[in-house]
Design a protein around this motif. Sequence first.
Motif, PDB file in Angstrom:
ATOM      1  N   PRO A 269       0.452  -1.465  -0.126  1.00 44.93           N
ATOM      2  CA  PRO A 269      -0.088   0.068   0.023  1.00 44.93           C
ATOM      3  C   PRO A 269       1.084   1.762   0.247  1.00 44.93           C
ATOM      4  O   PRO A 269       2.053   1.050   0.066  1.00 44.93           O
ATOM      5  CB  PRO A 269      -0.569  -0.182   1.313  1.00 44.93           C
ATOM      6  CG  PRO A 269       0.409  -0.648   2.450  1.00 44.93           C
ATOM      7  CD  PRO A 269       0.314  -1.542   1.145  1.00 44.93           C
ATOM      8  N   LEU A 270       0.322   2.215  -0.666  1.00 48.11           N
ATOM      9  CA  LEU A 270       1.168   3.253  -0.527  1.00 48.11           C
ATOM     10  C   LEU A 270       0.440   3.938   0.889  1.00 48.11           C
ATOM     11  O   LEU A 270      -0.868   3.632   0.730  1.00 48.11           O
ATOM     12  CB  LEU A 270       0.365   5.023  -1.472  1.00 48.11           C
ATOM     13  CG  LEU A 270       1.492   4.844  -2.700  1.00 48.11           C
ATOM     14  CD1 LEU A 270       0.604   5.612  -3.592  1.00 48.11           C
ATOM     15  CD2 LEU A 270       2.121   6.053  -2.370  1.00 48.11           C
ATOM     16  N   LYS A 271       1.044   4.684   1.922  1.00 48.63           N
ATOM     17  CA  LYS A 271       0.808   5.311   3.141  1.00 48.63           C
ATOM     18  C   LYS A 271       0.665   6.499   3.063  1.00 48.63           C
ATOM     19  O   LYS A 271       0.099   7.274   4.025  1.00 48.63           O
ATOM     20  CB  LYS A 271       1.982   4.475   4.220  1.00 48.63           C
ATOM     21  CG  LYS A 271       1.446   2.818   4.418  1.00 48.63           C
ATOM     22  CD  LYS A 271       1.636   2.084   5.712  1.00 48.63           C
ATOM     23  CE  LYS A 271       1.521   0.994   5.641  1.00 48.63           C
ATOM     24  NZ  LYS A 271       1.421   0.181   7.286  1.00 48.63           N
ATOM     25  N   PHE A 272       2.584   7.006   2.109  1.00 47.34           N
ATOM     26  CA  PHE A 272       2.120   8.359   2.369  1.00 47.34           C
ATOM     27  C   PHE A 272       2.520   8.907   1.077  1.00 47.34           C
ATOM     28  O   PHE A 272       3.331   8.804   0.176  1.00 47.34           O
ATOM     29  CB  PHE A 272       3.130   9.166   3.917  1.00 47.34           C
ATOM     30  CG  PHE A 272       2.544   8.624   5.371  1.00 47.34           C
ATOM     31  CD1 PHE A 272       1.698   9.478   6.327  1.00 47.34           C
ATOM     32  CD2 PHE A 272       2.822   7.289   5.797  1.00 47.34           C
ATOM     33  CE1 PHE A 272       1.219   9.267   6.805  1.00 47.34           C
ATOM     34  CE2 PHE A 272       2.826   7.743   6.908  1.00 47.34           C
ATOM     35  CZ  PHE A 272       1.308   7.892   7.711  1.00 47.34           C
ATOM     36  N   VAL A 273       2.280  10.022   1.569  1.00 47.56           N
ATOM     37  CA  VAL A 273       2.592  11.055  -0.172  1.00 47.56           C
ATOM     38  C   VAL A 273       3.376  12.155   0.674  1.00 47.56           C
ATOM     39  O   VAL A 273       2.530  13.235   1.623  1.00 47.56           O
ATOM     40  CB  VAL A 273       1.599  11.655  -0.840  1.00 47.56           C
ATOM     41  CG1 VAL A 273       1.402   9.977  -1.631  1.00 47.56           C
ATOM     42  CG2 VAL A 273       0.134  11.775  -0.370  1.00 47.56           C
ATOM     43  N   GLY A 274       4.398  12.929   0.317  1.00 43.36           N
ATOM     44  CA  GLY A 274       5.227  14.282   0.001  1.00 43.36           C
ATOM     45  C   GLY A 274       4.733  15.140  -0.841  1.00 43.36           C
ATOM     46  O   GLY A 274       4.699  15.240  -1.700  1.00 43.36           O
ATOM     47  N   VAL A 275       3.595  16.170  -0.722  1.00 39.14           N
ATOM     48  CA  VAL A 275       2.931  17.171  -1.497  1.00 39.14           C
ATOM     49  C   VAL A 275       3.606  18.230  -1.113  1.00 39.14           C
ATOM     50  O   VAL A 275       3.116  19.552  -1.717  1.00 39.14           O
ATOM     51  CB  VAL A 275       1.857  17.064  -1.353  1.00 39.14           C
ATOM     52  CG1 VAL A 275       0.368  16.360  -1.392  1.00 39.14           C
ATOM     53  CG2 VAL A 275       1.786  17.289   1.198  1.00 39.14           C
TER      54      VAL A 275
END
Length: 449
Positions: A269-275
């Motif tokens: 799973p993709l857990k976090f994204v840097g935005v």
Amino acid sequence: MFDKLTQKISDAFRFVSGKSSITEKNIDDAVEAIKMALLEADVNLRVVRRFVNATIEEAKGEKVLRSVDPGQQFIKIVHDKMVSFLGDARQDLVLKGPDTISAILMLGLQGSGKTTSSAKMALRLKKEGRKPLLIACDLVRPAAVEQLSVLAHQIDVPVYKEEGATDSVKVYKGALDWARKNLIDTLIIDTTGRLQIDEPMMQELSRLKEVSNPDELLLVADAMTGQSAVDIAKAFDEKIGLTGVVLTKFDSDTRGGAALSLKTITGKPLKFVGVGEKPEDFEPFHPDRIAGRILGMGDVVSLVEKAQEVIDQKDAQELQKKMEKETFTLEDWLDQLRSVKKMGSLNKMLEMIPGMAGQVSEEDIDKAELQTQEAILSSMTRKERANHLMIGPSRRARVARGSGTSVAEVSRLLKKFDKMKTMMKKMSKMSKNPNTAQAMMNRMQGGFR
């Protein structure tokens, strides 16, 4: 990130939207357009094929073709499939309770944003009430230890490092002893990276994994690398084992292929994204919300959460009272401008509003006007912001000099503020008196006839 993909999928929906009945050809045309949009977005070919086959199979069923609103039913199917391919539901970190030390091993190639993401993760966990410790175990990249130290200082989180260290396992053991003495409950281990996957790096990471027994093994991947991010994730999972992925540069103008392919191809799973570049620009990955953004449905929930982070509920209630009692001042206006700035890019906020994605570009937003307003307000004294009526010609000239603007611009801002107060007064009356609201609506309708 998904601007072009959103636009193309919105165009594809025109084949089925607004029709009282649709045919299998309508569905084929729409799905073909979506397929091309996904391929152009650099989505893995296997993922595109599965998505198309699953969508056609369900969309050509009786449920859609004989539906009262077949277009909306088709869009719902596409949305649900998109959510499924992105990962169904948000996957949070799985950590031990605060009485036991948890460990997070941050993995990735050099340049993926691993060190920055480690600090962002620490800040997020700190806000959630945990006591994190950053551990500098990247002993290969020049200045990696120093970079982690600077970031740790910015977010006020402790960092463990050993000058001149050459063995990451030894550094980890020293950090664990320090953590036990200082009541730390979460270890975030910034590991070594290379420009490409090689055996020495994998051996070192395997040793670190064995000694730390991490609760989470997170790969930090760069969204701008597209399909390469998926291949890197597969390689790390086979050699080390992963529990999830952190995708950096999610706010860039990349096409989105990595985000749409990772879960299906790797099963992780993709857990976090840097935005963004700031320490707080780090968000949990919500498949349903991202699917909504891709399909042009917006993401109001994330927008509200972002607002709640920077606007205190008590302050919001105080502001509402001021608006009702007509005591809203220029000081309050300045506070609101600064709160909006804290929420981040206006363009990103607009993307979260249904129907706005791709409709307003960065150039359409007059940032200069907002900066000018803040400069003028900041050049006033507190007394002047508390009572704008005292700002006569000489004071306006002083404010204009202090803000680098003209007297005309200062006067325009004060006029705008008076109009704003008048509007707030009317809105306050409308909220208290339904009859007044109805009368105002009638007058507005009369004006349009």
